[in-house]
Design a protein around this motif. Structure first.
Motif, short mmCIF file in Angstrom:
data_model
loop_
_atom_site.label_atom_id
_atom_site.label_comp_id
_atom_site.label_asym_id
_atom_site.label_seq_id
_atom_site.Cartn_x
_atom_site.Cartn_y
_atom_site.Cartn_z
N ALA A 181 -9.00 -6.26 -2.38
CA ALA A 181 -7.57 -6.82 -2.55
C ALA A 181 -7.03 -7.75 -1.73
O ALA A 181 -6.11 -8.69 -2.01
CB ALA A 181 -6.60 -5.48 -2.71
N GLU A 182 -7.73 -7.94 -0.34
CA GLU A 182 -7.31 -8.66 0.63
C GLU A 182 -8.20 -9.78 0.82
O GLU A 182 -8.05 -10.29 1.73
CB GLU A 182 -6.89 -7.73 2.05
CG GLU A 182 -5.94 -6.83 1.89
CD GLU A 182 -5.48 -6.24 3.25
OE1 GLU A 182 -5.96 -6.32 4.09
OE2 GLU A 182 -4.57 -5.42 3.19
N ALA A 183 -8.84 -10.05 -0.22
CA ALA A 183 -9.87 -11.44 0.01
C ALA A 183 -8.59 -12.68 0.04
O ALA A 183 -9.31 -13.61 0.59
CB ALA A 183 -10.53 -11.54 -1.38
N GLY A 221 -7.12 1.16 -8.17
CA GLY A 221 -6.30 1.07 -7.16
C GLY A 221 -4.93 1.74 -7.43
O GLY A 221 -3.96 1.60 -6.55
N ARG A 222 -4.77 2.27 -8.46
CA ARG A 222 -3.30 2.77 -9.15
C ARG A 222 -2.79 3.66 -8.09
O ARG A 222 -1.71 3.68 -7.91
CB ARG A 222 -3.71 3.26 -10.63
CG ARG A 222 -2.02 3.59 -10.91
CD ARG A 222 -2.21 4.38 -12.35
NE ARG A 222 -0.72 4.35 -12.75
CZ ARG A 222 -0.18 5.52 -12.38
NH1 ARG A 222 -0.06 6.22 -11.74
NH2 ARG A 222 1.22 5.37 -13.15
N TRP A 254 0.85 -1.09 -0.10
CA TRP A 254 -0.14 -0.04 -0.13
C TRP A 254 0.92 1.23 0.13
O TRP A 254 1.58 1.53 1.07
CB TRP A 254 -0.96 -0.02 1.23
CG TRP A 254 -1.80 -1.15 1.34
CD1 TRP A 254 -2.10 -2.12 2.27
CD2 TRP A 254 -2.87 -1.47 0.43
NE1 TRP A 254 -3.25 -2.79 1.82
CE2 TRP A 254 -3.48 -2.55 0.80
CE3 TRP A 254 -3.51 -0.75 -0.96
CZ2 TRP A 254 -4.71 -3.01 0.12
CZ3 TRP A 254 -4.25 -1.30 -1.54
CH2 TRP A 254 -5.11 -2.47 -1.18
N ILE A 255 0.92 2.01 -1.25
CA ILE A 255 1.84 3.26 -0.98
C ILE A 255 0.92 4.25 -0.60
O ILE A 255 1.20 5.52 -0.56
CB ILE A 255 2.32 3.45 -2.62
CG1 ILE A 255 1.13 3.47 -3.58
CG2 ILE A 255 3.12 2.42 -3.01
CD1 ILE A 255 1.53 3.52 -5.20
N GLU A 276 -2.96 4.93 2.15
CA GLU A 276 -3.84 4.49 2.60
C GLU A 276 -5.20 4.09 1.81
O GLU A 276 -5.83 5.13 1.16
CB GLU A 276 -4.43 5.29 3.88
CG GLU A 276 -5.74 4.52 4.73
CD GLU A 276 -4.96 3.22 5.24
OE1 GLU A 276 -5.94 2.49 5.41
OE2 GLU A 276 -4.03 3.12 5.48
N PRO A 277 -5.53 3.11 1.48
CA PRO A 277 -6.63 2.49 0.27
C PRO A 277 -7.97 2.65 0.97
O PRO A 277 -8.39 2.67 2.05
CB PRO A 277 -6.33 1.09 -0.09
CG PRO A 277 -5.82 0.51 1.13
CD PRO A 277 -5.11 1.64 2.05
N PRO A 278 -8.84 3.10 0.12
CA PRO A 278 -10.32 3.03 0.66
C PRO A 278 -10.73 1.62 1.03
O PRO A 278 -10.25 0.81 0.62
CB PRO A 278 -11.11 3.37 -0.59
CG PRO A 278 -10.11 4.12 -1.51
CD PRO A 278 -8.81 3.44 -1.18
N ALA A 279 -11.61 1.95 1.98
CA ALA A 279 -12.04 0.30 2.62
C ALA A 279 -12.37 -0.73 1.77
O ALA A 279 -11.99 -1.82 1.86
CB ALA A 279 -13.06 0.49 3.60
N PRO A 280 -13.14 -0.21 0.75
CA PRO A 280 -13.55 -1.32 -0.56
C PRO A 280 -12.42 -1.89 -0.95
O PRO A 280 -12.35 -3.12 -1.45
CB PRO A 280 -14.39 -0.56 -1.22
CG PRO A 280 -15.10 0.46 -0.54
CD PRO A 280 -13.90 1.00 0.48
N LEU A 281 -11.56 -0.95 -1.62
CA LEU A 281 -10.45 -1.70 -2.02
C LEU A 281 -9.69 -2.49 -1.24
O LEU A 281 -9.13 -3.57 -1.76
CB LEU A 281 -9.41 -0.45 -2.55
CG LEU A 281 -8.20 -0.75 -3.37
CD1 LEU A 281 -8.49 -1.59 -4.40
CD2 LEU A 281 -7.28 0.41 -3.72
N ARG A 282 -9.54 -2.11 -0.07
CA ARG A 282 -8.84 -3.29 0.55
C ARG A 282 -9.66 -4.51 1.00
O ARG A 282 -8.77 -5.52 1.03
CB ARG A 282 -8.44 -2.62 2.06
CG ARG A 282 -7.70 -3.26 3.22
CD ARG A 282 -7.55 -2.71 4.61
NE ARG A 282 -6.66 -1.60 4.68
CZ ARG A 282 -5.36 -1.50 4.89
NH1 ARG A 282 -4.85 -2.57 4.92
NH2 ARG A 282 -4.79 -0.53 4.79
#
Length: 247
Positions: free
Chosen positions: A157-159, A232-233, A145-146, A148-154
């Motif tokens: 991505a972290e499935a 997520g870029r 994570w470069i 802080e990602p939005p909660a839906p993206l996290r």
């Protein structure tokens, strides 16, 4: 299934992640491996990294791949290269547990490395340390994570894996008993090129095989991956970490 999105995409890539082979080879070189040293490549994908370790450094390599479709590609590439790389098809934790402690492990973009589903970074590192000789090296590469990602993206991505930022990876490695020897986050253009090459390979395959039984699944995965990476870029990078196991 005879093919999959991963097989199609990774067949077009040199390294199955957002990093160049030059960076991987240079990182391995920093570990100063000696010819004949033992190594494992976890999540071997197309086996390019495992093959390079054998060709360039003369290592005795076991390539570990869980997905049988991807293992088929790895087997073809190893045979074509004519190198002495053993291919083990199975869960990384099980295969590593059956191997004696190693001099070097490479693990780039792995999933479920310790057999516990979605291990924390600390748990994954702690397991891998048990599979290394004292003073052995781990070359770890994964999503960073470069920002802080939005909660839906996290959540998306972290499935399958839990990720952290650059400092978090380093702290987790040190907490698990590693020394951080060297690290680098791939330039964004390298990550972009990886994403574009994978997507182009999938779209080209779909155009050539519209009626294939796997087409719907390949299409769905390609669309999902493209959406996640485009959205997520600003938040997603790829980090490479050379770690040394403390005694």
């Amino acid at each position: 299934m005879s093919t999959s999105y991963n097989r199609i995409a990774y067949e077009a890539l040199e390294v199955c992640n957002g990093v160049t082979m030059d960076a991987v080879e240079a990182a391995i070189g920093r570990a100063k491996p000696t010819p004949g040293a033992t190594a494992a490549d976890v999540g071997a994908g197309n086996a390019a990294v495992a093959i390079r370790m054998a060709e360039v450094f003369g290592l005795k390599v076991t390539a570990i791949e869980y997905d049988p479709v991807m293992a088929g590609l790895a087997r073809e590439r190893i045979a074509a290269a004519g190198v002495d790389v053993a291919l083990a098809v199975g869960a990384a934790a099980d295969v590593l547990a059956d191997l004696p402690p190693l001099d070097l492990i490479t693990a780039l973009g792995t999933t479920n490395v310790n057999g516990e589903g979605r291990p924390t970074p600390e748990a994954g590192f702690a397991f891998l340390k048990t599979r290394l000789k004292p003073g052995g090296h781990l070359l770890w590469g994964d999503l960073v994570w470069i920002a802080e990602p939005p909660a839906p993206l996290r959540q998306i991505a972290e499935a399958t894996n839990q990720y952290t930022d650059d400092t978090g990876w380093k702290d987790s490695a040190e907490a698990a008993g590693f020394e951080v020897v060297w690290s680098e986050v791939s330039p964004q253009d390298v990550f972009d090129a990886y994403a574009a090459a994978a997507d182009t390979a999938a779209r080209d395959w779909l155009a050539a095989h519209p009626d294939a039984p796997e087409a719907a699944t390949v299409q769905a995965v390609a669309d999902r991956v493209k959406m996640v990476l485009e959205f997520g870029r600003p938040f997603i990078g790829f980090g490479l970490y050379l770690l040394k196991a403390k005694a």
